[in-house]
Structure formats: C-alpha cells, structure tokens
Design a protein around this motif. Structure first.
Motif, PDB file in Angstrom:
ATOM      1  N   ALA A  46     -46.433 -49.526  26.787  1.00 19.03           N
ATOM      2  CA  ALA A  46     -45.008 -49.315  27.027  1.00 19.03           C
ATOM      3  C   ALA A  46     -44.597 -50.186  28.205  1.00 19.03           C
ATOM      4  N   THR A  57     -37.082 -48.979  27.589  1.00 19.79           N
ATOM      5  CA  THR A  57     -38.525 -49.050  27.345  1.00 19.79           C
ATOM      6  C   THR A  57     -38.841 -49.583  25.954  1.00 19.79           C
ATOM      7  N   GLN A  72     -41.358 -51.035  30.646  1.00 16.40           N
ATOM      8  CA  GLN A  72     -40.118 -50.356  31.033  1.00 16.40           C
ATOM      9  C   GLN A  72     -39.361 -51.170  32.079  1.00 16.40           C
TER      10      GLN A  72
END
Length: 547
Positions: A155, A142, A157
C-alpha cells in the motif's frame, strides 16, 4: 439578491473571506445567466471561487430536496446507508484469501473496510475514526497493489500539506498574509508512505518507509513543497509516479488556498524500503523565475487571476503500466492545459504534446483524464469539476481529445450535457441545487478490463451518468442512475454524488452519495457478477484484483 452568494455560517466565514482582489473574476450580472425561456440553463460566463457550502439562490431552483430516484438503462442492485465523508472519499478494492474487500475512507481520519464478495450483502469488517487532535498522520489517498516479485500486497499512501483549511478557516493567501507561513512551516510528511500488508485491514499494515518528495531537506529540517497530491500511480511493479511540487520554488499558483503548483515525479520502488527518485517534470513557467520564458503563461488569460488551479491535482493517467510497454502518460494540469508525457524512460520524463483547455473559471479546469478508450480509439476524455455550488460557475465539460498523434493532441468535441427525463419536475439537473458536473470516472485502480465502450462519471446532482462512446464520433448518455438529493435534511447538499468506483470484472459501478453507497448495474456492461470473478482461481491471494 437572486444570483448572488449568501453566507450560511457567519461563525465559519468572515466578511473578508469574500473580498474580491485585483484580477479575480467578478460576480456576474444575475440577468446574464440562469434558466432560459426554453427550459435550458445558461451557466455564468465567469465567477469568483466561493466555498463549497456557500449556496446561491436563483429563479427556477427547486425549493425542496428532490426525493425522487431517476434511472435509465441502470438499476441499483443494493443500497447501504453508510457514509465516511460527504464531500469526497476514496476507495480501493483488493482480493485477499477468497474475499473481495473495499477500503473506503475520507476526511483524513476515517476509514471503513467492507467485505463486498457478494455486492448485494456488503458487510463492515473493520473501521476506525479518530479526532482531529489525534497525533497520528492523516489517512491519505492510497493505492493497493500486488507485487509479484515480493509476493505480497503493498500500500502506497499520499501525504500532503493542508489544501483548503488552516486553523478551522478557509485559507486565502491573497487576503491573509499568515497563510504562506503556516503552509511553509507545516511539519508533517510531504511525500508518501509505503506499507507491507500483512492482512486486509489497515490495522495489519506495517510501515516500511516514509519518503519525502523534497529531495534536498536535511533530517531535522522542515520539508519544502506540497508532498503528494491524491492517488499515487503504482501498478505493483518497479515504477511509481506521483503528483508533487518538490520545493518552494514551485509557486506560480493563482489558486488562493495553496502555494504550490505541482508537476510529476517518478520513483524506482524495486526495493520499496528505499525508493529512488528518477526524474521530475513540471510545466515550464511553474517555478519562480521561469515566467518570462514560458509559452504556457504568455497569453493564458488565467495567469494571476487569483482563482484558477495551476498544476496537477492527480498523478499521471495511463491505460496500463510502463512496465507492460505503454509509453505515454496524460497529465491534466488545471489551467495550464493538457499534456502528453513520454514516460517510457521514467528517468527522463518529458512532454511531447500539449493543447489548451477552454477557460472555465471558477472551478477546477483540468483534473481527470479517462484513458479507458485510448488504445482502441485514440481518444482520451479530460474534465475538471465544479467547486462552487448551485452551478454558480461556468459549465464543467468533458472534452474528447484525440491523442493518436501524441505530439499534436487535438480537442475534437465536448460530451453532451446530461438532461433529466421528461417526467421530472424540472428541465435541467442544475435546478436540483447542489453541484452539477463531472467529478471523476473512477481511478486507474478500477478492477478488471474496461469494456462496453462506456465511461461512467460521478455527476453530483445528476448522480452517475454513463456515457456511451462506442461510436466515438457520436457520444451520448447511454444510462444513468440518479438517487435522491439526500435522505435527511442535514445530508450534504453541495455534493449529492461525489464518486464512483468501477468493477469492470464484475460489471458493477459503486456510487458514493451524501446518504450512502449504491451498487449499480447496467446492461451496457453486462450482467453483474456475484462472488469473485474467474471462479475459485481468483480467490487465491497470489492473483488478487488491482486496487
């Protein structure tokens, strides 16, 4: 027999897991490697790939877990007996409302969030771990960044197909004809997820998009390719770069536990809810049908050796973003070599330079590119890392490559082999057992601006080795911190120190060992900083650290 691998867990491994297939490197003659009369260690010239928890006995190894700590020009500011995963873990650091956080995770089903504002008083803020039968997606590699335009943290990921184990066993496509079908039929996301962060904990994140790196799959079809490998490269602005093989034609991969050899893809994530694929690049010869026309396969002694990793394991490496004006990205493509890519127009990624990397089979031959020195010196540092245990493979080196002419990268030298101090009861770190060699020098998300002319590497049995490259013509080990080989008998011996994360803005190196976490300082970086760097202004969530 000394110099031959033995199997510690007959329930986990079968005799056929160690069958050698045509083209695979042979086990070397035990007399051809090991400790030499002058106290040096001679690595094997070649080995097959064996699982990381298969150990190898050879004369000269310590017959106990070394409990000592060794330090040169470095010290531990703090130690925390916290482990999320012993063989590998990831970290990202970000500031939120006056607090500096570290997200630490590994294994796909375990994460912890720490308050590290005072590195000498780390506290666990939140954590979660779930069983392998849990239906939720694995927690992949991430990247957390602040998006100035949107005024929020994002974020991104990674999500990829299984890479090593299937149904509880090590995958080997060369001897198990079910591996290909299991991997192609895997039903998870092959791509990346984007989250809006409404708080520092993953519990506070809101999923805003799932993007498949297979651009041609239908809504009800199983995706092709392997998804996104390791860390998405995103600086918080417009462009995202990921390591991926986008479909099932990317199959010229010698490595036994995966089908695909990955290249790199660029996305426009100006609207993070609707990423747009811009272009994809791969090493010619990677796709089925390209073999005859590829100069990168012709003469490559790794081709079809059933052992080398071909393609990327990580995203591209840059000292700063394309949006800031940096033009080139550097790609370590395993046994395919080192490439310089022009990414100034992400809609047209193309390579402008290439150089071969020395053969070093088994183990990973090209994984990490350190770019912390390139704008000042014109050098990058390229390394693979050991995969077999107990130095049962050729030495994994760190290569200094001159990219001052991006069209003609040149390997100019190898960084020196780290050696133990005179007071140690051994003459080479290999004798401590476990793996020995470079892992990575952290990630592009290391906070702050690199300085001091140093490069810290996680070095497994040799702890963290800090290379002094202020004089790039005469690189040396300038400092090290080497913790015990474990505090308990069941601590993972194969990966004593598996990772580092550098806070350049606080002059700290976080070291992740099989028995806990160390915060390490060195005068080469300067006095460590407690609190947020830059005073109160840095506490504002609108000016967070990269992570």
């Amino acid at each position: 027999m000394a110099g031959s691998p033995y199997v510690p867990d007959a329930k986990k491994y079968r005799p056929e897991d160690f069958v050698r297939v045509a083209g695979e490197p042979a086990d070397p003659d035990p007399a051809s490697w090991g400790m030499q009369p002058d106290g040096t260690f001679l690595p094997p010239a070649h080995t097959p790939s064996v699982p990381r928890d298969v150990f190898v006995d050879w004369p000269g190894q310590l017959d106990y877990r070394d409990p000592e700590t060794y330090a040169l020009n470095a010290k531990a500011e703090a130690f925390y007996p916290i482990v999320v995963n012993t063989s590998h873990s990831w970290q990202c650091i970000y500031d939120w409302d006056g607090t500096r956080y570290m997200l630490h995770y590994g294994g796909g089903n375990h994460w912890k969030l720490y308050d590290i504002t005072d590195p000498r008083n780390l506290t666990i803020v939140d954590e979660e771990q779930w069983g392998w039968g849990d239906p939720r997606p694995q927690f992949g590699a991430t990247t957390v960044q602040w998006n100035e335009k949107l005024g929020k943290h994002l974020a991104i990921q990674a999500s990829e197909t299984p890479r090593y184990f299937l149904k509880g066993r090590v995958a080997n496509k060369w001897i198990d004809d079910t591996v290909e079908g299991q991997l192609k039929e895997w039903e998870g996301l092959r791509g990346f997820r984007t989250f809006e962060m409404n708080g520092p904990s993953p519990r506070d994140w809101t999923l805003i998009n799932e993007t498949s790196t297979d651009p041609n799959h239908g809504p009800d079809e199983i995706q092709e390719g392997n998804g996104v490998l390791d860390l998405p490269v995103y600086y918080g602005d417009k462009y995202l770069f990921v390591a991926t093989a986008p479909d099932n034609t990317f199959t010229n991969q010698p490595y036994k536990t995966t089908l695909w050899a990955a290249g790199h893809a660029a996305y426009d994530v100006s609207d993070p809810s609707k990423p747009e694929l811009l272009s994809t690049w791969w090493v010619p010869g990677t796709r089925e049908g390209e073999e005859a026309d590829s100069e990168y396969l012709a003469g490559n002694d790794r081709w079809n050796n059933k052992t080398s990793w071909f393609g990327s394991r990580m995203g591209v490496f840059m000292p700063r973003s394309v949006e800031s004006g940096y033009r080139y990205a550097y790609a370590a493509q395993g046994g395919q070599g080192f490439f310089v890519l022009d990414v100034s127009d992400p809609a047209n990624i193309h390579h402008v330079g290439w150089c071969a990397l020395p053969s070093s089979v088994a183990g990973t031959e090209g994984d990490n590119v350190d770019t912390t020195q390139v704008e000042e010196t014109g050098y990058v540092y390229v390394s693979g890392y050991p995969m077999n245990t107990d130095c049962y493979e050729p030495a994994k080196e760190i290569y200094q490559i001159d990219v001052s002419d991006p069209t003609q990268p040149v390997l100019v030298r190898t960084l020196p082999r780290p050696l133990p101090p005179a007071e140690a009861k051994f003459t080479d770190w290999a004798q401590r057992r476990g793996s020995f060699g470079p892992k990575r020098s952290g990630y592009f998300t290391n906070t702050g601006t690199p300085h001091g002319g140093v490069i810290p590497y996680a070095f497994y049995a040799a702890g963290v080795q800090i290379f002094d490259v202020r004089d790039p013509e005469d690189p040396k080990v300038g400092a090290y911190f080497v913790p015990p080989m474990g505090l308990k008998d069941d601590d993972d011996l194969a990966a004593p120190v598996h990772g580092v994360f550098v806070e350049w803005d606080r002059n700290l190196i976080w070291v992740f060992a099989n028995h806990g976490i160390y915060a390490v300082s060195t005068p080469l970086l300067g006095e460590p900083v407690v609190g947020l760097p830059g005073g109160d202004s840095a506490a504002d969530a609108s000016a967070p650290a990269a992570g």
